[in-house]
Design an enzyme around this catalytic site. Structure first.
Site, PDB file in Angstrom:
ATOM      1  N   HIS A  21       0.942  -1.302   0.071  1.00 49.67           N
ATOM      2  CA  HIS A  21      -0.043  -0.080   0.026  1.00 49.67           C
ATOM      3  C   HIS A  21       0.872   1.223   0.017  1.00 49.67           C
ATOM      4  O   HIS A  21       0.624   2.200  -0.918  1.00 49.67           O
ATOM      5  CB  HIS A  21      -0.784   0.025   1.168  1.00 49.67           C
ATOM      6  CG  HIS A  21      -1.642   1.188   1.396  1.00 49.67           C
ATOM      7  ND1 HIS A  21      -3.023   1.419   1.048  1.00 49.67           N
ATOM      8  CD2 HIS A  21      -1.194   2.424   1.967  1.00 49.67           C
ATOM      9  CE1 HIS A  21      -3.315   2.517   1.240  1.00 49.67           C
ATOM     10  NE2 HIS A  21      -2.414   3.229   1.832  1.00 49.67           N
ATOM     11  N   GLU A  22       1.975   1.351   0.996  1.00 45.33           N
ATOM     12  CA  GLU A  22       2.677   2.593   0.846  1.00 45.33           C
ATOM     13  C   GLU A  22       3.405   2.652  -0.042  1.00 45.33           C
ATOM     14  O   GLU A  22       3.786   3.822  -0.611  1.00 45.33           O
ATOM     15  CB  GLU A  22       3.712   2.627   2.331  1.00 45.33           C
ATOM     16  CG  GLU A  22       2.811   2.432   3.534  1.00 45.33           C
ATOM     17  CD  GLU A  22       1.923   3.750   3.721  1.00 45.33           C
ATOM     18  OE1 GLU A  22       2.708   4.665   3.286  1.00 45.33           O
ATOM     19  OE2 GLU A  22       1.048   3.602   4.500  1.00 45.33           O
ATOM     20  N   HIS A  64       1.568   4.379  -2.900  1.00 44.58           N
ATOM     21  CA  HIS A  64       1.933   6.071  -2.883  1.00 44.58           C
ATOM     22  C   HIS A  64       3.208   6.416  -3.477  1.00 44.58           C
ATOM     23  O   HIS A  64       3.246   7.372  -4.036  1.00 44.58           O
ATOM     24  CB  HIS A  64       2.044   6.534  -1.225  1.00 44.58           C
ATOM     25  CG  HIS A  64       0.581   6.273  -0.482  1.00 44.58           C
ATOM     26  ND1 HIS A  64      -0.532   7.006  -1.113  1.00 44.58           N
ATOM     27  CD2 HIS A  64       0.176   5.640   0.784  1.00 44.58           C
ATOM     28  CE1 HIS A  64      -1.408   6.575  -0.235  1.00 44.58           C
ATOM     29  NE2 HIS A  64      -1.089   5.927   0.805  1.00 44.58           N
ATOM     30  N   GLU A 108      -5.099   6.766  -1.627  1.00 41.05           N
ATOM     31  CA  GLU A 108      -5.515   5.752  -0.395  1.00 41.05           C
ATOM     32  C   GLU A 108      -5.797   4.452  -1.414  1.00 41.05           C
ATOM     33  O   GLU A 108      -5.573   3.257  -1.235  1.00 41.05           O
ATOM     34  CB  GLU A 108      -6.421   5.927   0.448  1.00 41.05           C
ATOM     35  CG  GLU A 108      -5.695   7.027   1.358  1.00 41.05           C
ATOM     36  CD  GLU A 108      -4.388   6.685   2.081  1.00 41.05           C
ATOM     37  OE1 GLU A 108      -4.135   5.391   2.590  1.00 41.05           O
ATOM     38  OE2 GLU A 108      -3.766   7.633   2.413  1.00 41.05           O
ATOM     39  N   HIS A 132      -5.966  10.084  13.520  1.00 41.69           N
ATOM     40  CA  HIS A 132      -6.422  11.299  12.670  1.00 41.69           C
ATOM     41  C   HIS A 132      -7.417  12.040  13.312  1.00 41.69           C
ATOM     42  O   HIS A 132      -7.575  13.379  12.791  1.00 41.69           O
ATOM     43  CB  HIS A 132      -7.223  10.531  11.445  1.00 41.69           C
ATOM     44  CG  HIS A 132      -6.579   9.621  10.498  1.00 41.69           C
ATOM     45  ND1 HIS A 132      -6.086   8.487  10.991  1.00 41.69           N
ATOM     46  CD2 HIS A 132      -6.059   9.777   9.229  1.00 41.69           C
ATOM     47  CE1 HIS A 132      -5.547   7.948   9.787  1.00 41.69           C
ATOM     48  NE2 HIS A 132      -5.420   8.532   8.998  1.00 41.69           N
TER      49      HIS A 132
END
Length: 635
Positions: free
Chosen positions: A368-369, A372, A396, A498
């Protein structure tokens, strides 16, 4: 404002540009565009350097959380950075003829300068007050606590939580972690009041009630109604198996005590796989032992992700990525561990900071990262104002779609991390339940959390009921409950990064839906036939070229235009998610039909039945439609 970057850089200056309005009015459209382009190109160079300085300082500060000097340096850099953005927004606003002309070649670029540059507060007193409040809240979030003779931060808890089996140990660590956020409660309520005061002074609505946000909330509600039956089926299956695993702790007709999920927020319940997956005679997918057998290091997981992108004819990460990134926790260092990909905007400098563990969960997170990182590399040649995701769900969702692709059993067999997978119905159901554990519980949490935030901002949730209303929503949507009664001494929502960072979370809901939409389209491009969850994108240049549309455009167009270019539609859809999990849904519906599953749960705090939930949701949709129509009537 002047500030140095590296020795090879010139001094960064972000000076105001005051133009003669009369002279501008005498120019034709082409002449105005040439002047604006010259000014923005100059700003772009300086702002990119300033962003590099600021990102570098922040990266360093997060590696040394106890170093107040590094934190102050970062704050000073951010102050200069924000001031520069505002200066550019003010300068660009002088080209009103271009901003108001959608046919201008610079129209969208000038709009982006306003969207980014107007984020700062102009009232100095309010700005200072907001900064102090946010600093206090972040300091509380990063405080260490002692559990079992070990000093921990919130970001370090998850790995330990996943290794515990005793309900008492899980409860003890969960309680200790959730104690951390309690002192931020009063700061947070003051922060909300000041932000609403800021909105009043700026003659804007408080930030939950803009027409764009209301439209997004209506979309989320629609998507949730499509996903909800699948979530309820999987929740029933998990709840029933957890009742057997933890007799006396979990009831088959009630919400799941959240600490027993072995996830701090009940989002990714991958640590339960070994105990609740069906068909024990069928070998499941557990990448942790497979990677350990192959002597994987933390960095090798990132190298596997890089090879995947290369196979799609995308960009290999720069060599300095491997030297400057942090792939595992530095011993005896109080550092931020939340997985983060960073674009430093210059020198091909992209980095990751992550306290990686050799587990299936982190195999997913790493990919996932790295999604990015690939996003940053693809749009790096765009002007600064376009070097970001056009919508929070895009960045995302792209990362999640890549992780989804690399978790495919077909792909895992290809790279040697999965053996003896026969693709029988039992194999597929076991895999899809595993995928559901990691993907189908974040959307309801994200929705519940941001309904809470929206309601706090608009005043329908008051400070004296923060905690009760938070857990009411978590139970209603996610089907989770706290292990013990949580009164208003606590501020449990603040345990989530968050909330402590005053960031919206709803983009993660949309991203979790969008990942399947992206994956489905890429699989079609790759020529895949068969069940969607068995698609392997590895080596498909066609899929890579399609993905470049999402990655390379940054925010150079409105997100709806980019989505239409990629997918042929202008909004997010849950159809691909439902398609991916269709075999699982059919299996769970068979269990319900045979009387082996009871769908739905009770919530003790608000005494809402499933039927009441539905009525509340319908009322919520009608209320959103009313607010949207009201706003557009007055515009």
């Amino acid at each position: 404002m002047s500030i140095y970057c590296q020795q090879i850089d010139e001094i960064v200056e972000c000076n105001s540009k005051h133009l003669d309005q009369y002279q501008l009015d005498t120019m034709n459209l082409t002449e105005q565009e040439e002047l604006a382009n010259t000014i923005l190109n100059e700003y772009n160079k300086n702002l990119t350097t300033l962003a590099y300085i600021t990102s570098s300082a922040e990266f360093e500060a997060h590696l040394y959380l106890n170093d107040t000097n590094k934190r102050r340096t970062t704050e000073k850099c951010y102050e200069a950075y924000r001031n520069c953005l505002k200066t550019i927004a003010t300068a660009a606003r002088q080209f009103k003829n271009l901003i108001e002309n959608q046919n201008s070649s610079l129209y969208w670029l000038l709009i982006r300068t306003q969207a980014i540059g107007d984020a700062g507060e102009t009232d100095l007193n309010i700005k200072i007050q907001l900064h102090k409040l946010k600093t206090h809240i972040k300091e509380i979030y990063h405080r260490k606590f002692i559990w079992n003779n070990t000093k921990l931060g919130i970001d370090e808890v998850q790995e330990i939580l996943g290794t515990l089996n005793s309900p008492d140990d899980l409860l003890s660590l969960w309680n200790a972690t959730y104690e951390v956020a309690a002192p931020m409660r009063d700061y947070y309520s003051t922060l909300i009041a000041v932000q609403n005061q800021q909105a009043t002074q700026n003659r804007t609505n408080e930030k939950s009630d803009t027409p764009a946000n209301l439209e997004e909330r209506q979309l989320v509600e629609q998507l949730w109604q499509e996903l909800k039956p699948l979530h309820e089926l999987l929740h029933a299956y998990i709840r029933q198996n957890m009742a057997k695993l933890y007799p006396g702790h979990v009831r088959v007709d009630e919400a799941i005590p959240i600490h027993l999920t072995k996830d701090l927020f009940g989002l990714m319940m991958t640590y339960l796989e070994r105990d609740i997956l069906p068909f024990p005679h069928v070998k499941g997918i557990d990448l942790g032992p497979a990677m350990i057998r192959k002597n994987f290091t933390e960095q090798e997981i990132f190298q596997y992700a890089d090879k995947f992108f290369i196979s799609l004819n995308l960009t290999r990460v720069p060599e300095k990525f491997w030297n400057l990134s942090i792939f595992k926790k530095i011993p005896n260092r109080h550092m931020a561990c939340h997985p983060t990909a960073i674009d430093l905007y210059k020198y091909d400098d992209v980095r990751i900071r992550m306290c990686t563990s050799i587990t299936s969960r982190d195999f997913y997170v790493v990919h996932h990262e790295m999604g990015h990182i690939q996003h940053y590399l693809q749009y790096e040649n765009l002007p600064f104002w376009f070097r970001r995701s056009p919508h929070g769900a895009f960045g995302e969702g792209i990362g999640d779609a890549i992780a989804l692709a690399t978790m495919s059993p077909t792909h895992l067999k290809r790279i040697g991390l999965l053996e003896n997978y026969t693709s029988s119905r039992e194999d597929n159901i076991k895999f899809l339940i595993s995928q559901g554990l990691s993907r189908l519980f974040l959307p309801p949490f994200a929705y519940a959390l941001d309904i809470w935030r929206w309601s706090v901002f608009n005043g329908s949730i008051q400070p004296h009921e923060y905690n009760k209303r938070y857990w009411d929503l978590i139970c209603q949507y996610q089907g989770m409950k706290p292990p013990t009664h949580r009164d208003e001494r606590y501020f449990d929502a603040g345990t989530k990064l968050h909330v402590a960072s005053d960031l919206s979370y709803i983009k993660y809901f949309l991203a979790h839906v969008f990942q399947f939409q992206i994956f489905d389209i890429l699989c079609q491009e790759a020529g895949h036939q068969g069940p969607l969850h068995l698609c392997d994108l590895h080596g498909s240049n066609a899929a890579g070229n399609k993905l470049k549309i999402l990655l390379g455009l940054g925010s150079s167009k409105p997100w709806q235009d980019i989505l239409e270019e990629f997918a042929g539609v202008r909004t997010f859809s849950a159809k691909s998610c439902l398609k991916y999990f269709q075999p699982l849904r059919e299996y769970l519906e068979e269990l319900v039909a045979n009387g082996q599953l009871n769908v739905g749960w009770k919530c003790e705090n608000n005494h809402c039945s499933k039927r009441n939930f539905t009525r509340i949701n319908i009322c919520f949709i009608l209320f959103l439609k009313f607010l949207i129509s009201k706003f557009f009537f007055y515009l």
